[in-house]
Design an enzyme around this catalytic site. Structure first.
Site, PDB file in Angstrom:
ATOM      1  N   LYS A 170     -21.753   7.642  47.294  1.00 15.48           N
ATOM      2  CA  LYS A 170     -21.485   8.209  48.627  1.00 15.48           C
ATOM      3  C   LYS A 170     -20.662   9.481  48.515  1.00 15.48           C
ATOM      4  O   LYS A 170     -19.772   9.562  47.661  1.00 15.48           O
ATOM      5  CB  LYS A 170     -20.716   7.189  49.486  1.00 15.48           C
ATOM      6  CG  LYS A 170     -21.286   5.782  49.417  1.00 15.48           C
ATOM      7  CD  LYS A 170     -20.573   4.782  50.296  1.00 15.48           C
ATOM      8  CE  LYS A 170     -21.067   3.367  49.994  1.00 15.48           C
ATOM      9  NZ  LYS A 170     -20.326   2.662  48.935  1.00 15.48           N
ATOM     10  N   TYR A 213     -14.246   5.500  45.463  1.00 16.77           N
ATOM     11  CA  TYR A 213     -13.789   4.303  44.736  1.00 16.77           C
ATOM     12  C   TYR A 213     -13.242   4.650  43.354  1.00 16.77           C
ATOM     13  O   TYR A 213     -12.669   3.801  42.680  1.00 16.77           O
ATOM     14  CB  TYR A 213     -14.924   3.276  44.571  1.00 16.77           C
ATOM     15  CG  TYR A 213     -15.594   2.821  45.855  1.00 16.77           C
ATOM     16  CD1 TYR A 213     -15.030   3.089  47.101  1.00 16.77           C
ATOM     17  CD2 TYR A 213     -16.800   2.127  45.828  1.00 16.77           C
ATOM     18  CE1 TYR A 213     -15.661   2.695  48.270  1.00 16.77           C
ATOM     19  CE2 TYR A 213     -17.425   1.720  46.995  1.00 16.77           C
ATOM     20  CZ  TYR A 213     -16.856   2.012  48.208  1.00 16.77           C
ATOM     21  OH  TYR A 213     -17.484   1.619  49.355  1.00 16.77           O
ATOM     22  N   HIS A 241     -20.432   8.917  53.510  1.00 17.40           N
ATOM     23  CA  HIS A 241     -19.558   7.739  53.571  1.00 17.40           C
ATOM     24  C   HIS A 241     -19.023   7.457  54.989  1.00 17.40           C
ATOM     25  O   HIS A 241     -18.992   6.313  55.441  1.00 17.40           O
ATOM     26  CB  HIS A 241     -18.393   7.935  52.593  1.00 17.40           C
ATOM     27  CG  HIS A 241     -17.773   6.674  52.109  1.00 17.40           C
ATOM     28  ND1 HIS A 241     -17.288   6.516  50.837  1.00 17.40           N
ATOM     29  CD2 HIS A 241     -17.559   5.479  52.717  1.00 17.40           C
ATOM     30  CE1 HIS A 241     -16.800   5.303  50.690  1.00 17.40           C
ATOM     31  NE2 HIS A 241     -16.955   4.654  51.820  1.00 17.40           N
ATOM     32  N   ASP A 288     -23.355  -0.731  44.191  1.00 14.91           N
ATOM     33  CA  ASP A 288     -22.911   0.130  45.290  1.00 14.91           C
ATOM     34  C   ASP A 288     -21.534   0.702  44.982  1.00 14.91           C
ATOM     35  O   ASP A 288     -20.541  -0.022  44.974  1.00 14.91           O
ATOM     36  CB  ASP A 288     -22.837  -0.685  46.596  1.00 14.91           C
ATOM     37  CG  ASP A 288     -22.441   0.190  47.771  1.00 14.91           C
ATOM     38  OD1 ASP A 288     -23.351   0.743  48.413  1.00 14.91           O
ATOM     39  OD2 ASP A 288     -21.230   0.355  48.024  1.00 14.91           O
TER      40      ASP A 288
END
Ligand code: NDP
Length: 273
Positions: free
Chosen positions: A74, A49, A107, A44
């Site tokens: 996302k 990120y 997200h 994930d």
């Protein structure tokens, strides 16, 4: 490996490795490598990120075929607001070094979410996405998607751990065939959840750690869990939750720990600017 099924035909492994706050480079690459070695088949990540490249590289360098690994990423707020869905996905695919993602999530429920969701439906038809979903959506925001697109998301990824059972959203989603992914399933590491007396006691009974008990509780609620760690021993530990079962009474004791404690913001209160 246990799986939950999305849209009747996409199998999603019930445990995945989360990589939020993993630094770019070797830390993320190693975490993914160790996870795949331990048996995880689901990662994930997210544009936000900033480690999609490292996730993609570790998968590419692994002995596993792309089709045997489930990748979630996302789309982030700036791309949702400006409706740059196709460009955002294209960039994520480049970084992940793949032609498709298994699951693409919005997200946060930022302005532009309905149009973004419509764009994602189109991209799914072009086989660049296998399943489309959302994250941090309230019940009202999911109903809005259904009203305006007549399609429900396959997944809603939300904060869930024993201090935040999130029962209303979980029940609504599961009653409507939406799979729920629990993020921060061990409380995110910032608080004292893993020192909780009840989790420790139940852990002793099963010869498991409190982290494993929190994850197993998530699994028994029929959620997907995506624990994060950059330590090999913990990555292995977190995966070893399919060889025991919590009793109904133990599940109830854990349910009773709920105090609606959020480590991240409530979607209605998150500043999107
Ligand atoms: P987690 O609940 O997975 O907790 C991670 C923390 O727990 C880290 O500090 C980790 O430290 C520590 N930890 C890991 N394993 C153990 C263990 N066995 N015993 C003790 N401590 C342990 O929190 P996250 O916030 O990372 O959430 C998981 C994933 O969910 C994210 O990585 C991300 O993929 C997703 N997420 C999604 C969000 C969204 O808005 N959609 C928001 C937040 C998360 P260490 O790494 O040092 O081992």
């Amino acid at each position: 490996m246990n799986y939950l099924v999305l849209d009747g035909n996409v199998r999603m492994p019930q445990i995945g490795l989360g990589v939020f706050r993993n630094p770019k480079g070797k830390d993320t690459q190693n975490a993914v490598k160790w996870a795949l070695e331990a048996g995880y088949r689901h990662i994930d990540t997210a544009k936000a990120y900033k480690n999609e490249y490292d996730v993609g590289l570790a998968i590419k360098e692994s002995p596993f075929k792309r089709k045997d690994i489930f990748i979630t990423t996302k789309i982030y707020n700036e791309d949702v607001r400006s409706l740059r869905t196709e460009a955002a996905l294209k960039r994520s695919l480049e970084l992940l070094q793949t032609d498709y993602v298994d699951l693409y999530l919005i997200h946060w429920p930022a302005e532009g979410r309905v149009e973004t969701f419509k764009n994602m439906i189109k991209l799914r038809e072009e086989n660049k996405i296998r399943a489309i979903g959302v994250s941090n959506f309230t019940i009202a925001q999911i109903k809005e998607l259904k009203e305006k697109t007549s399609i429900l998301p396959a997944v809603n990824q939300i904060e869930i751990h024993p201090y935040l059972t999130n029962n209303d959203v979980v029940s609504f989603c599961q009653d409507n065939g939406i799979v729920v992914t629990a993020y921060k399933p061990m409380g995110g590491g910032d608080g004292d959840l893993l020192q909780n007396k009840v989790l420790n006691e139940i852990g002793k009974t099963h010869h498991k750690s409190s982290a494993q008990i929190a994850l197993r509780w998530g699994i028994q609620r029929n959620c997907i869990v995506i624990p994060k760690s950059t330590h090999k021993n913990r990555i292995i530990e977190n995966f070893n939750i399919f060889d025991f079962e919590l009793t109904t009474e133990e599940v109830q004791r854990i349910n009773n720990l709920n105090k609606n404690l959020r480590y991240l913001s409530h979607p209605d209160e998150f500043p999107f600017d």
